[in-house]
Design a protein around this motif. Structure first.
Motif, PDB file in Angstrom:
ATOM      1  N   VAL A 178       0.833  -1.205   0.000  1.00  0.00           N
ATOM      2  CA  VAL A 178       0.000   0.000   0.000  1.00  0.00           C
ATOM      3  C   VAL A 178       0.869   1.257   0.000  1.00  0.00           C
ATOM      4  O   VAL A 178       0.611   2.222  -0.742  1.00  0.00           O
ATOM      5  N   ALA A 179       1.914   1.278   0.828  1.00  0.00           N
ATOM      6  CA  ALA A 179       2.799   2.439   0.896  1.00  0.00           C
ATOM      7  C   ALA A 179       3.482   2.688  -0.448  1.00  0.00           C
ATOM      8  O   ALA A 179       3.633   3.843  -0.877  1.00  0.00           O
ATOM      9  N   MET A 180       3.907   1.604  -1.126  1.00  0.00           N
ATOM     10  CA  MET A 180       4.555   1.762  -2.435  1.00  0.00           C
ATOM     11  C   MET A 180       3.572   2.305  -3.470  1.00  0.00           C
ATOM     12  O   MET A 180       3.913   3.180  -4.277  1.00  0.00           O
ATOM     13  N   THR A 181       2.338   1.807  -3.436  1.00  0.00           N
ATOM     14  CA  THR A 181       1.321   2.304  -4.374  1.00  0.00           C
ATOM     15  C   THR A 181       1.032   3.782  -4.136  1.00  0.00           C
ATOM     16  O   THR A 181       0.924   4.582  -5.084  1.00  0.00           O
TER      17      THR A 181
ATOM     18  N   ALA B   8      -1.475  10.009   3.829  1.00  0.00           N
ATOM     19  CA  ALA B   8      -1.866   8.602   3.923  1.00  0.00           C
ATOM     20  C   ALA B   8      -0.644   7.689   3.821  1.00  0.00           C
ATOM     21  O   ALA B   8      -0.547   6.667   4.520  1.00  0.00           O
ATOM     22  N   ARG B   9       0.311   8.061   2.962  1.00  0.00           N
ATOM     23  CA  ARG B   9       1.519   7.244   2.840  1.00  0.00           C
ATOM     24  C   ARG B   9       2.336   7.280   4.119  1.00  0.00           C
ATOM     25  O   ARG B   9       2.874   6.252   4.554  1.00  0.00           O
ATOM     26  N   GLU B  10       2.431   8.436   4.753  1.00  0.00           N
ATOM     27  CA  GLU B  10       3.166   8.532   6.014  1.00  0.00           C
ATOM     28  C   GLU B  10       2.486   7.702   7.105  1.00  0.00           C
ATOM     29  O   GLU B  10       3.151   7.062   7.925  1.00  0.00           O
TER      30      GLU B  10
ATOM     31  N   ALA C 150       2.436   2.783  10.403  1.00  0.00           N
ATOM     32  CA  ALA C 150       1.802   1.511  10.751  1.00  0.00           C
ATOM     33  C   ALA C 150       2.762   0.344  10.526  1.00  0.00           C
ATOM     34  O   ALA C 150       2.801  -0.605  11.314  1.00  0.00           O
ATOM     35  N   ILE C 151       3.552   0.425   9.456  1.00  0.00           N
ATOM     36  CA  ILE C 151       4.545  -0.627   9.193  1.00  0.00           C
ATOM     37  C   ILE C 151       5.566  -0.679  10.326  1.00  0.00           C
ATOM     38  O   ILE C 151       5.927  -1.758  10.819  1.00  0.00           O
TER      39      ILE C 151
END
Length: 242
Positions: free
Chosen positions: A71-74, A97-99, A104-105
């Motif tokens: 999801v982060a890569m997308t 949202a990416r941050e 979360a990761i």
């Protein structure tokens, strides 16, 4: 003729009582067998709990964590396209949202590491605790001699006791250094965690030491704390691992 039936019944009752007394297992033997059964049941339970912990850690790593990475890569690719298109308002929302996904990761990795770090199962206490010491905010010396390796439940308990104790050192002790020493002597594993901080640690004050003592007691071990005012503080764990 009248007395003999009574005598016979009395002799039969006496014979039965003597038979029960002579043939029944001694009370001490019953207690010993019960202790053996309970110990075996506890060992099976600890092994099952340890296996379940490893399964959860593996599922987190191979499942949820990998999905979040994807999801982060997308989202990163979306941010790049939005930057080219000039839609700054949408880009900022997606960037946020990416941050969040990255955070979360990180949290998921810490959670998985807390459940059962892979290095502990692969390389044992020495390597696992060396990695913990490298991340600690206080310099930590690690000295581990625990061969042959203890059972997984004992090894896991020792790891979590040390990591929690070092967390307490960083939060409460005001120490400039800490040390960890682990020795296996025949069927005993002894763990010492020390620091040169202010001392005064008291399990009764809810500093996390009571929880550590409970974890150690769960594998039939003991935990003692020596922490005079002014320090040093020593946490000593002794547990059977044979």
């Amino acid at each position: 003729m009248f007395v003999s039936p009574v005598l016979v019944r009395a002799l039969v009752a006496l014979d039965a009582a003597l038979g029960r007394a002579l043939l029944a297992p001694p009370r001490d033997l019953e207690l010993t067998e019960r202790v053996v059964q309970l110990t075996s049941s506890r060992d099976l339970l600890l092994a099952a709990v340890e296996a379940e912990r490893k399964r959860i850690e593996r599922d987190l790593h191979d499942g949820a964590q990998q999905r979040l990475v994807a999801v982060a890569m997308t989202l990163g690719r979306v941010v790049s396209r939005l930057r080219k298109s000039g839609d700054e308002a949408t880009r900022e929302i997606v960037e946020g949202a990416r941050e969040d996904a990255r955070a979360a990761i990180t949290e998921l990795r810490e959670l998985a590491r807390g459940l059962h770090p892979p290095v502990l199962g692969d390389r044992g206490l020495g390597a696992a605790l060396t990695a913990v010491a490298a991340r600690a905010p206080v310099p930590v010396t690690v000295d581990v001699e625990a061969e042959p390796r203890p059972p997984a439940a004992v090894e896991s308990a020792a790891y979590f006791v040390v990591t929690e104790a070092l967390t307490n050192v960083a939060k409460h002790a005001g120490a400039s250094r800490a040390w960890v020493e682990i020795r296996r002597d025949a069927d005993r594993l002894r763990v010492i965690i020390g620091d040169d901080g202010a001392g005064g640690a008291d399990p009764a004050r809810g500093s996390g030491l009571a929880g550590l003592a409970g974890r150690v007691a769960g594998i039939d071990g003991t935990l003692t704390v020596t922490s005079p005012p002014g320090g040093p503080t020593l946490i000593e764990v002794d547990v059977q691992c044979g």
